[in-house]
Design a protein around this motif. Structure first.
Motif, PDB file in Angstrom:
ATOM      1  N   PHE A  45      -1.873   4.731   5.491  1.00 58.54           N
ATOM      2  CA  PHE A  45      -1.606   4.447   4.084  1.00 58.54           C
ATOM      3  C   PHE A  45      -2.644   5.186   3.238  1.00 58.54           C
ATOM      4  CE2 PHE A  45      -0.012   0.780   6.424  1.00 58.54           C
ATOM      5  CZ  PHE A  45       1.239   0.598   5.862  1.00 58.54           C
ATOM      6  N   SER A  46      -2.402   5.192   1.896  1.00 57.32           N
ATOM      7  CA  SER A  46      -3.449   5.703   1.007  1.00 57.32           C
ATOM      8  C   SER A  46      -3.790   4.612  -0.006  1.00 57.32           C
ATOM      9  CB  SER A  46      -2.989   6.969   0.282  1.00 57.32           C
ATOM     10  OG  SER A  46      -2.425   6.626  -0.969  1.00 57.32           O
ATOM     11  N   ASP A  47      -4.935   4.785  -0.677  1.00 53.18           N
ATOM     12  CA  ASP A  47      -5.363   3.776  -1.656  1.00 53.18           C
ATOM     13  C   ASP A  47      -4.847   4.100  -3.066  1.00 53.18           C
ATOM     14  OD1 ASP A  47      -6.930   5.879  -2.532  1.00 53.18           O
ATOM     15  OD2 ASP A  47      -8.843   4.994  -1.917  1.00 53.18           O
ATOM     16  N   ALA A  48      -3.792   4.957  -3.167  1.00 56.40           N
ATOM     17  CA  ALA A  48      -3.331   5.430  -4.480  1.00 56.40           C
ATOM     18  C   ALA A  48      -3.070   4.277  -5.460  1.00 56.40           C
ATOM     19  CB  ALA A  48      -2.084   6.283  -4.318  1.00 56.40           C
ATOM     20  N   ARG A  49      -2.407   3.196  -4.995  1.00 57.66           N
ATOM     21  CA  ARG A  49      -2.100   2.089  -5.912  1.00 57.66           C
ATOM     22  C   ARG A  49      -3.360   1.367  -6.346  1.00 57.66           C
ATOM     23  NH1 ARG A  49       2.950  -1.197  -3.233  1.00 57.66           N
ATOM     24  NH2 ARG A  49       3.973   0.672  -2.443  1.00 57.66           N
ATOM     25  N   GLN A  50      -4.239   1.103  -5.397  1.00 58.46           N
ATOM     26  CA  GLN A  50      -5.460   0.338  -5.688  1.00 58.46           C
ATOM     27  C   GLN A  50      -6.451   1.177  -6.501  1.00 58.46           C
ATOM     28  OE1 GLN A  50      -3.945   0.425  -2.607  1.00 58.46           O
ATOM     29  NE2 GLN A  50      -3.051  -1.615  -2.862  1.00 58.46           N
ATOM     30  N   ALA A  51      -6.402   2.511  -6.303  1.00 59.87           N
ATOM     31  CA  ALA A  51      -7.339   3.396  -7.021  1.00 59.87           C
ATOM     32  C   ALA A  51      -7.123   3.292  -8.524  1.00 59.87           C
ATOM     33  CB  ALA A  51      -7.162   4.834  -6.546  1.00 59.87           C
ATOM     34  N   TYR A  83       0.848  -1.202   0.000  1.00 62.64           N
ATOM     35  CA  TYR A  83       0.000   0.000   0.000  1.00 62.64           C
ATOM     36  C   TYR A  83       0.879   1.247   0.000  1.00 62.64           C
ATOM     37  CZ  TYR A  83      -3.855  -3.160   1.059  1.00 62.64           C
ATOM     38  OH  TYR A  83      -4.785  -4.171   0.985  1.00 62.64           O
ATOM     39  N   ASP A  84       0.383   2.298  -0.617  1.00 64.13           N
ATOM     40  CA  ASP A  84       1.107   3.559  -0.694  1.00 64.13           C
ATOM     41  C   ASP A  84       1.193   4.212   0.690  1.00 64.13           C
ATOM     42  OD1 ASP A  84       2.158   5.981  -2.053  1.00 64.13           O
ATOM     43  OD2 ASP A  84       0.269   6.837  -1.337  1.00 64.13           O
TER      44      ASP A  84
END
Ligand SMILES: *Cc1c(COP(=O)(O)O)cnc(C)c1O
Length: 500
Positions: free
Chosen positions: A391-397, A377-378
């Motif tokens: 964390f952020s959802d940047a990769r999954q987004a 996760y980012d």
């Protein structure tokens, strides 16, 4: 789930209204042996209803089984990890519950005369002293009922002190990483909110702060460690900047689980702060209370504390209401006493070294989770963090999966979701706080679940986007539920439900 047999234990529970059949009842009363009275005559027409239509008629065993089944559907800290960030959902040792239930404490009444309340007053006095020592502050009030209420009390204290110096001032500075209650509190206390942007490291921008502080500023509300789980390295300097202009520093102490036994806000310059006894000091929470938002202050704010204050006379305690500078009462009686008993029991059971060890374990667990997930996760603000990690959802987004979807999928893996989309400075935040009470095995299971979800996002994003799948109720429409709640049962709706 087509084809799946549902037993009477796992079925979706019907509403009591839907179980109703005319004539059933859950009680048996003896024959009336006094003259019957007309309810309208006895109570007045305004207090009686002509009819109650569709009131459920069910037997005792149906009521018992209905509520017992429902009670097993809850997820709670006694079932497993509850990783909500900023909430410190730790396991609450049973010994604290035991102590709070001691008859003389559980049944103590606030109207009991002081001579019969000496034990309860001693508990309040000892807890105030313990919290003053833990925070490095001079005096503590236990009246406020929760964290946000403690904030309001604290900012009213700042206002009272500044007023006594001739000018309450106009503004409170609040960093953009703050909990939403901070700006709400400042506004309720009659201040304008001045928003302070964080640096790339997620910290207070000290130069920007220095440029903002003038004679209009009453104070700064700062959370330390902040909601990213990062300790404000320049906290001493930050306090000096405010103090140099006659302003005060309020610390939101909801994150004290990261500091207890290691660092004291009173030593790094804080004037006033609150503690969430229901977070850091082990009172069960999450069901809406009760809580306690103890407020700790330095000497210069002590005369303004809510009354009554405890006063010692030789061997005994009394309540002192003669406090001319006090902001007044903020709550009935003396606070949520049961919560105070649990907090003191928790502190005494741990002792100084035990509290420090709990803090170190909380930091270790959060960093263990961060390390375990940072390849998946980012992590917008690099570690090490303190008691929580964000964390952020940047990769999954990129694959159309957002933090809410991942949180819902986590339910399928048997965990309560982390905190979704907070703090606001991290778009698509996943905020995780494991606390010190989790074993390595529990943390490993959580990390494995989060990794599995990250892999699912790569192979089958739709599966995650439509989660949860293993629960009785699948994804609900939360927006409609909030905007157009249906709070009244109608027989017609049951009929249409049966039809579809
Ligand atoms: C929980 C929390 C609050 C509010 O506390 P309540 O007891 O819920 O009113 C304020 N600030 C932070 C950082 C929190 O985590």
């Amino acid at each position: 789930m087509p084809g799946k047999v549902r037993s009477h234990i796992s079925q979706n529970e019907a509403l009591l209204f839907e179980m109703s059949s005319p004539g059933k009842r859950g009680y048996q009363l003896p024959e009336l042996d006094v003259p019957a009275v007309d309810p309208v005559e006895a109570l007045g027409a305004e207090n009686t209803r002509a009819e109650i239509t569709d009131f459920p008629e069910v037997s005792e065993v149906e009521v018992i089984r209905h509520f017992t089944r429902l009670s097993t559907w809850n997820y709670g800290i006694d079932l497993g990890l509850f990783p909500l960030g900023s909430c410190t959902m730790k396991y609450n040792p049973r010994v604290n519950e035991q102590v709070a239930r001691i008859e003389g404490l559980a049944w103590a009444h606030p109207y009991q005369p002081e001579s019969l309340s000496q034990g309860a007053m001693e508990i309040i006095a000892r807890l105030e002293a313990a919290l003053a020592e833990i925070t490095g502050m001079d005096a503590v009030t236990l009246e406020p009922a929760a964290g946000a209420h403690g904030e309001l009390t604290g900012v009213l204290l700042i206002r009272a002190l500044l007023e006594s110096r001739g000018n309450p001032r106009k503004k409170i500075i609040i960093p953009d990483s703050a909990h939403g209650t901070n700006p709400a509190t400042a506004a309720m206390a009659g201040y304008q909110v001045a928003n302070l942007k964080s640096t790339a490291e997620g910290l207070v921008d000290v130069e920007a702060l220095a440029a903002m502080v003038d004679e209009e500023v009453a104070g700064l509300m700062v959370t330390n460690p902040n909601t990213l789980g990062v300790f404000e390295q320049e906290i001493r300097k930050i306090c000096e900047i405010l103090h140099a202009k006659g302003a005060l520093v309020y610390m939101d102490g909801a994150n004290m689980n990261a500091l207890v036994g290691i660092s004291r806000p009173g030593d790094f310059g804080i004037d006033v702060m609150h503690l969430n006894l229901h977070k850091t000091f082990s009172t069960p929470h999450g069901g809406g209370g009760p809580g306690a938002g103890a407020v700790a202050v330095k000497k210069h704010l002590e005369p303004f504390l809510p009354y009554p204050r405890l006063k010692r006379h030789g061997e005994s305690w009394s309540w002192d209401y003669d406090r001319p500078l006090s902001i007044g009462k903020v709550r009935a009686f003396y606070g949520n006493f049961g919560v105070l008993v649990r907090a003191l029991a928790y502190i005494l059971a741990h002792g100084g070294p035990g509290l420090r060890k709990a803090t170190l374990d909380a930091l270790l667990n959060a960093n263990y989770v961060r390390k375990g997930l940072e390849d998946y996760y980012d992590l917008p603000y690099p570690g090490p963090t303190m008691h929580e990690c964000v964390f952020s959802d940047a990769r999954q987004a990129k694959r159309g999966v957002r933090t809410m979807d991942i949180a819902k999928r986590l339910i399928d893996y048997g965990f309560h979701p982390y905190t979704v989309a907070f703090p606001l400075i991290v778009p698509g935040a996943l905020m995780i706080e494991p606390t010190e009470t989790e074993s390595k095995a529990e943390l490993d299971a959580f990390i494995e679940a989060m990794r599995a979800i990250a892999r699912e996002v790569e192979t089958d994003p739709e599966l995650v986007r439509t989660a949860p799948h293993e629960t009785r109720i699948s994804r609900v429409d939360e927006v409609s539920a909030a905007r157009r709640p249906v709070v009244r049962w109608k027989r017609a709706s049951a009929a249409s439900k049966a039809a579809d």
